[in-house]
Design an enzyme around this catalytic site. Structure first.
Site, PDB file in Angstrom:
ATOM      1  N   SER A 240       5.270 -10.917  -9.088  1.00 18.29           N
ATOM      2  CA  SER A 240       6.514 -11.386  -9.736  1.00 18.29           C
ATOM      3  C   SER A 240       6.860 -12.803  -9.303  1.00 18.29           C
ATOM      4  O   SER A 240       7.188 -13.657 -10.145  1.00 18.29           O
ATOM      5  CB  SER A 240       7.683 -10.439  -9.440  1.00 18.29           C
ATOM      6  OG  SER A 240       7.820 -10.218  -8.055  1.00 18.29           O
ATOM      7  N   HIS A 270       3.045  -2.889  -8.769  1.00 21.08           N
ATOM      8  CA  HIS A 270       4.059  -3.764  -8.153  1.00 21.08           C
ATOM      9  C   HIS A 270       5.432  -3.085  -8.256  1.00 21.08           C
ATOM     10  O   HIS A 270       5.600  -1.962  -7.777  1.00 21.08           O
ATOM     11  CB  HIS A 270       3.980  -5.135  -8.852  1.00 21.08           C
ATOM     12  CG  HIS A 270       4.768  -6.239  -8.231  1.00 21.08           C
ATOM     13  ND1 HIS A 270       5.190  -6.238  -6.924  1.00 21.08           N
ATOM     14  CD2 HIS A 270       5.234  -7.423  -8.753  1.00 21.08           C
ATOM     15  CE1 HIS A 270       5.865  -7.352  -6.665  1.00 21.08           C
ATOM     16  NE2 HIS A 270       5.913  -8.079  -7.759  1.00 21.08           N
ATOM     17  N   HIS A 317      -0.394  -1.836   0.683  1.00 16.17           N
ATOM     18  CA  HIS A 317       0.138  -3.166   0.376  1.00 16.17           C
ATOM     19  C   HIS A 317      -0.983  -4.188   0.453  1.00 16.17           C
ATOM     20  O   HIS A 317      -1.931  -4.032   1.228  1.00 16.17           O
ATOM     21  CB  HIS A 317       1.252  -3.563   1.352  1.00 16.17           C
ATOM     22  CG  HIS A 317       2.110  -4.656   0.829  1.00 16.17           C
ATOM     23  ND1 HIS A 317       1.826  -5.986   1.024  1.00 16.17           N
ATOM     24  CD2 HIS A 317       3.241  -4.616   0.065  1.00 16.17           C
ATOM     25  CE1 HIS A 317       2.753  -6.707   0.418  1.00 16.17           C
ATOM     26  NE2 HIS A 317       3.613  -5.919  -0.177  1.00 16.17           N
ATOM     27  N   ARG A 326      11.243  -3.152   4.916  1.00 19.32           N
ATOM     28  CA  ARG A 326      12.191  -2.841   3.841  1.00 19.32           C
ATOM     29  C   ARG A 326      12.303  -1.328   3.670  1.00 19.32           C
ATOM     30  O   ARG A 326      13.343  -0.796   3.293  1.00 19.32           O
ATOM     31  CB  ARG A 326      11.743  -3.506   2.530  1.00 19.32           C
ATOM     32  CG  ARG A 326      11.624  -5.017   2.627  1.00 19.32           C
ATOM     33  CD  ARG A 326      10.983  -5.627   1.401  1.00 19.32           C
ATOM     34  NE  ARG A 326       9.626  -5.153   1.178  1.00 19.32           N
ATOM     35  CZ  ARG A 326       8.879  -5.466   0.118  1.00 19.32           C
ATOM     36  NH1 ARG A 326       9.382  -6.262  -0.818  1.00 19.32           N
ATOM     37  NH2 ARG A 326       7.652  -4.995  -0.008  1.00 19.32           N
ATOM     38  N   ASP A 372       8.884   0.669  -1.899  1.00 18.17           N
ATOM     39  CA  ASP A 372       9.135   1.538  -3.052  1.00 18.17           C
ATOM     40  C   ASP A 372       9.112   3.028  -2.701  1.00 18.17           C
ATOM     41  O   ASP A 372       9.591   3.851  -3.482  1.00 18.17           O
ATOM     42  CB  ASP A 372       8.105   1.244  -4.151  1.00 18.17           C
ATOM     43  CG  ASP A 372       8.184  -0.193  -4.621  1.00 18.17           C
ATOM     44  OD1 ASP A 372       9.309  -0.662  -4.863  1.00 18.17           O
ATOM     45  OD2 ASP A 372       7.139  -0.856  -4.720  1.00 18.17           O
TER      46      ASP A 372
HETATM   47  N1  CMX Z   1      -3.255   5.262  -2.902  1.00 22.40           N
HETATM   48  C1  CMX Z   1      -4.567   5.399  -3.189  1.00 22.40           C
HETATM   49  N2  CMX Z   1      -5.460   4.412  -3.085  1.00 22.40           N
HETATM   50  C2  CMX Z   1      -5.015   3.237  -2.613  1.00 22.40           C
HETATM   51  C3  CMX Z   1      -3.675   3.034  -2.238  1.00 22.40           C
HETATM   52  C4  CMX Z   1      -2.767   4.105  -2.417  1.00 22.40           C
HETATM   53  N3  CMX Z   1      -1.472   3.992  -2.156  1.00 22.40           N
HETATM   54  N4  CMX Z   1      -3.539   1.772  -1.804  1.00 22.40           N
HETATM   55  C5  CMX Z   1      -4.753   1.182  -1.911  1.00 22.40           C
HETATM   56  N5  CMX Z   1      -5.639   2.084  -2.397  1.00 22.40           N
HETATM   57  C6  CMX Z   1      -7.027   1.854  -2.771  1.00 22.40           C
HETATM   58  C7  CMX Z   1      -7.082   0.763  -3.826  1.00 22.40           C
HETATM   59  O1  CMX Z   1      -6.807   1.301  -5.122  1.00 22.40           O
HETATM   60  C8  CMX Z   1      -8.495   0.250  -3.668  1.00 22.40           C
HETATM   61  O2  CMX Z   1      -9.364   1.179  -4.292  1.00 22.40           O
HETATM   62  P1  CMX Z   1     -10.713   0.693  -5.046  1.00 22.40           P
HETATM   63  O3  CMX Z   1     -11.564   0.106  -3.962  1.00 22.40           O
HETATM   64  O4  CMX Z   1     -11.232   1.939  -5.648  1.00 22.40           O
HETATM   65  O5  CMX Z   1     -10.272  -0.342  -6.062  1.00 22.40           O
HETATM   66  C9  CMX Z   1      -8.699   0.342  -2.165  1.00 22.40           C
HETATM   67  O6  CMX Z   1      -7.734   1.298  -1.671  1.00 22.40           O
HETATM   68  C10 CMX Z   1      -8.475  -0.963  -1.431  1.00 22.40           C
HETATM   69  O7  CMX Z   1      -7.211  -1.458  -1.787  1.00 22.40           O
HETATM   70  P2  CMX Z   1      -6.382  -2.386  -0.775  1.00 22.40           P
HETATM   71  O8  CMX Z   1      -7.166  -3.619  -0.519  1.00 22.40           O
HETATM   72  O9  CMX Z   1      -5.919  -1.602   0.393  1.00 22.40           O
HETATM   73  O10 CMX Z   1      -5.058  -2.687  -1.612  1.00 22.40           O
HETATM   74  P3  CMX Z   1      -4.836  -3.820  -2.708  1.00 22.40           P
HETATM   75  O11 CMX Z   1      -4.433  -5.082  -2.029  1.00 22.40           O
HETATM   76  O12 CMX Z   1      -5.975  -3.910  -3.663  1.00 22.40           O
HETATM   77  O13 CMX Z   1      -3.602  -3.212  -3.537  1.00 22.40           O
HETATM   78  C11 CMX Z   1      -1.536  -2.107  -3.774  1.00 22.40           C
HETATM   79  C12 CMX Z   1      -2.309  -3.149  -2.981  1.00 22.40           C
HETATM   80  C13 CMX Z   1      -0.065  -2.171  -3.363  1.00 22.40           C
HETATM   81  C14 CMX Z   1      -1.631  -2.430  -5.261  1.00 22.40           C
HETATM   82  C15 CMX Z   1      -2.115  -0.712  -3.485  1.00 22.40           C
HETATM   83  O14 CMX Z   1      -1.916  -0.395  -2.124  1.00 22.40           O
HETATM   84  C16 CMX Z   1      -1.515   0.375  -4.347  1.00 22.40           C
HETATM   85  O15 CMX Z   1      -1.996   0.601  -5.457  1.00 22.40           O
HETATM   86  N6  CMX Z   1      -0.445   1.090  -3.870  1.00 22.40           N
HETATM   87  C17 CMX Z   1       0.240   2.060  -4.674  1.00 22.40           C
HETATM   88  C18 CMX Z   1       1.184   1.385  -5.668  1.00 22.40           C
HETATM   89  C19 CMX Z   1       2.360   0.771  -4.940  1.00 22.40           C
HETATM   90  O16 CMX Z   1       3.022   1.385  -4.134  1.00 22.40           O
HETATM   91  N7  CMX Z   1       2.660  -0.490  -5.279  1.00 22.40           N
HETATM   92  C20 CMX Z   1       3.862  -1.181  -4.762  1.00 22.40           C
HETATM   93  C21 CMX Z   1       3.560  -2.262  -3.719  1.00 22.40           C
HETATM   94  C22 CMX Z   1       4.819  -2.952  -3.268  1.00 22.40           C
HETATM   95  C23 CMX Z   1       5.434  -3.723  -4.388  1.00 22.40           C
HETATM   96  O17 CMX Z   1       4.837  -4.735  -4.807  1.00 22.40           O
HETATM   97  O18 CMX Z   1       6.484  -3.333  -4.896  1.00 22.40           O
END
Ligand code: CMX
Length: 454
Positions: A240, A270, A317, A326, A372
């Site tokens: 964002s 996000h 994250h 937070r 979140d």
């Molecule tokens: N559940 C399951 N798998 C997860 C996970 C979770 N909560 N968090 C990361 N992973 C997975 C990723 O999908 C990725 O899988 P692949 O290798 O198959 O693609 C792997 O672990 C590595 O990811 P990462 O490097 O740890 O995390 P990223 O930087 O790529 O992504 C985020 C970060 C937030 C998108 C991810 O942790 C996620 O999808 N979390 C759940 C959604 C969420 O809560 N988002 C809100 C974040 C805060 C915000 O911006 O508001």
């Protein structure tokens, strides 16, 4: 001129020589290298943005202008009898780096109240949406519709000196920020409260007026203040903030940029994750009937989600490597005010069981909860049970950081964003995967060269 604007101008004048010196004396120094993993993997960790509004440490979490969140909550002035500070005080802090006095906050509140009035056509834009539209879509469209109000745009058309860009941008930003709760409350009342008409109260501050407009009683005013403050900024690389900055870098005004920010926030990885957490928990709640699941039942549910190829919303994250402060602030609020809340019990069990499961699965780099995971529970408890709306609340908060950044971007003359992209073949050539890489020069074939326009 308001005290905030005067102070900001002083700070801008003092800061400009620092950027000039960095560019003139050290412009060609290398500070970061880029790996293949980073190019393919969403540019994680590449140091290529500059902001002084906030900084995110992977283990400590966010600092606004050098202050941790607990320090921000402790130091900012508060309305009498409230636990949470004025959001207007946070805006002063983000813009100037200084903790405001009570009277400086009053000045911001007074200025902002005078800018709350929405043009009639914005109500008509909102009314024209069907009631099954997502509130983030309506918010984005309502903000976009107000682009014609941009003072920056008018001044630019007339011819304004670059050094003065920040001034009409500041005016646009305060106009928009002051109107966002009014727009959002109108959307809430249209979608979920049978279109009740509720007018703003000019005696109330940002948080209290929002609570009043969606007709939620005390302590929802404090919940709103807490919510807007914790979501305000998370440095510049998140979707964002980056979307807002990117759009504004072409000198698009704050209406275009904020709409872009809202659109980026609306993704489930996000900002939409707060809605997803509640949807996911409600799904389990539906399966459990009235009973709160035990740890073993919860583990099973978490594994089911993971094994079906979905993420656990509210965990993980891109930068953080510890529990999000937070999350902790909201958890402490719940422990103090709503320890018996049923959804809080769910969230507590998830806090226990999810991190070990994500560690065992071995994919997520950060198994800990983010903001979140906790935020919907607080909203739900105080009567905002329409979880589609939670990301709108996130957007109101995030606008403070994004707009503060855009004002400073203009003040410091930060450039149009234009990173360079390459093709897969070029990348293969660079790491020596293609034999052909030795036979021909990539630059000859594709024109080479740097960024440029278009
Ligand atoms: N559940 C399951 N798998 C997860 C996970 C979770 N909560 N968090 C990361 N992973 C997975 C990723 O999908 C990725 O899988 P692949 O290798 O198959 O693609 C792997 O672990 C590595 O990811 P990462 O490097 O740890 O995390 P990223 O930087 O790529 O992504 C985020 C970060 C937030 C998108 C991810 O942790 C996620 O999808 N979390 C759940 C959604 C969420 O809560 N988002 C809100 C974040 C805060 C915000 O911006 O508001």
């Amino acid at each position: 001129m308001t005290t905030l604007k005067e102070k900001l101008y002083e700070k801008i004048e003092a800061h400009r020589p620092r950027i000039k010196r960095l560019l003139e004396e050290h412009g060609d120094k290398v500070i970061s290298e880029v790996s293949v993993q980073q190019v393919i993997g969403g540019m994680r960790g590449i140091k290529s943005l500059i902001t002084d509004i906030s900084y995110l440490d992977p283990y400590e979490g966010i600092r606004y202008r050098g202050y941790t969140l607990p320090e921000v909550f402790e130091k900012l002035p508060k309305p009498e009898g409230s636990e949470m500070p004025y959001v207007e005080g946070l805006f002063y802090l983000l813009l100037t780096g200084d903790i405001p006095t009570e009277s400086q906050v009053s000045d911001v509140i007074y200025d902002s109240i005078n800018r709350r009035m929405l043009p009639k056509y914005v109500y008509e834009v909102i009314d024209s949406f069907p009631n099954n539209s997502h509130p983030m879509v309506i918010l984005s469209a309502a903000v976009m519709s107000m682009q014609r109000e941009s003072l920056f745009n008018v001044k630019y058309q007339r011819g304004i000196h670059k050094l003065d860009y920040w001034d009409p941008t500041y005016e646009d930003a305060i106009n928009l920020i002051s109107k966002l709760p009014i727009i959002s409350a109108y959307i809430y009342n249209k979608l979920y409260q049978s279109n009740i008409k509720c007018y703003q109260d000019p005696t109330l501050d940002f948080g209290a007026n929002f609570a009043h407009m969606i007709q939620k009683d005390t302590p929802y005013d404090d919940v709103a203040r807490m919510y807007f403050i914790i979501h305000a900024d998370h440095e510049s690389g998140n979707v964002s903030a980056h979307a807002g900055h990117l759009v504004a870098s072409s000198l698009s005004d704050v209406y275009y940029a904020t709409s872009g920010m809202i659109n980026g926030l609306a993704g489930p990885l996000h900002g939409l994750a707060n809605q997803e957490v509640l949807r996911w928990i409600q799904d389990l709640r539906g399966k459990m009937g009235k009973k709160v699941p035990g740890e073993e039942e919860m583990k099973k549910f978490v594994w089911e989600t993971l094994n079906s190829g979905q993420v656990i919303p509210g965990f993980g994250h891109a930068v953080l490597r510890k529990t999000d402060p937070r999350y902790t602030i909201q958890r402490e609020f719940c422990l103090k005010h709503i320890p018996e809340d049923e959804l809080f019990e769910y969230v507590n069990i998830l806090y226990k069981v999810v991190p070990p499961i994500l560690k065992e699965q071995g994919k997520a780099k950060n198994p800990w909860p983010n903001v979140d995971a906790q935020s919907g529970v607080v909203q739900w408890h105080y009567g905002v049970t329409e979880y589609d709306f939670y990301t709108v609340l996130f957007a109101i908060g995030r606008s403070f950081g994004v707009l503060s950044n855009i004002i400073w971007d203009r003040a410091l003359g930060y450039a149009l964003e234009r990173p360079k992209s390459i093709t897969t073949e070029m990348l293969e050539n660079m790491v020596g995967l293609n034999k052909r890489s030795e036979e021909r020069r990539v630059g000859d074939e594709w024109g080479g060269g740097g960024g440029g326009g278009g």
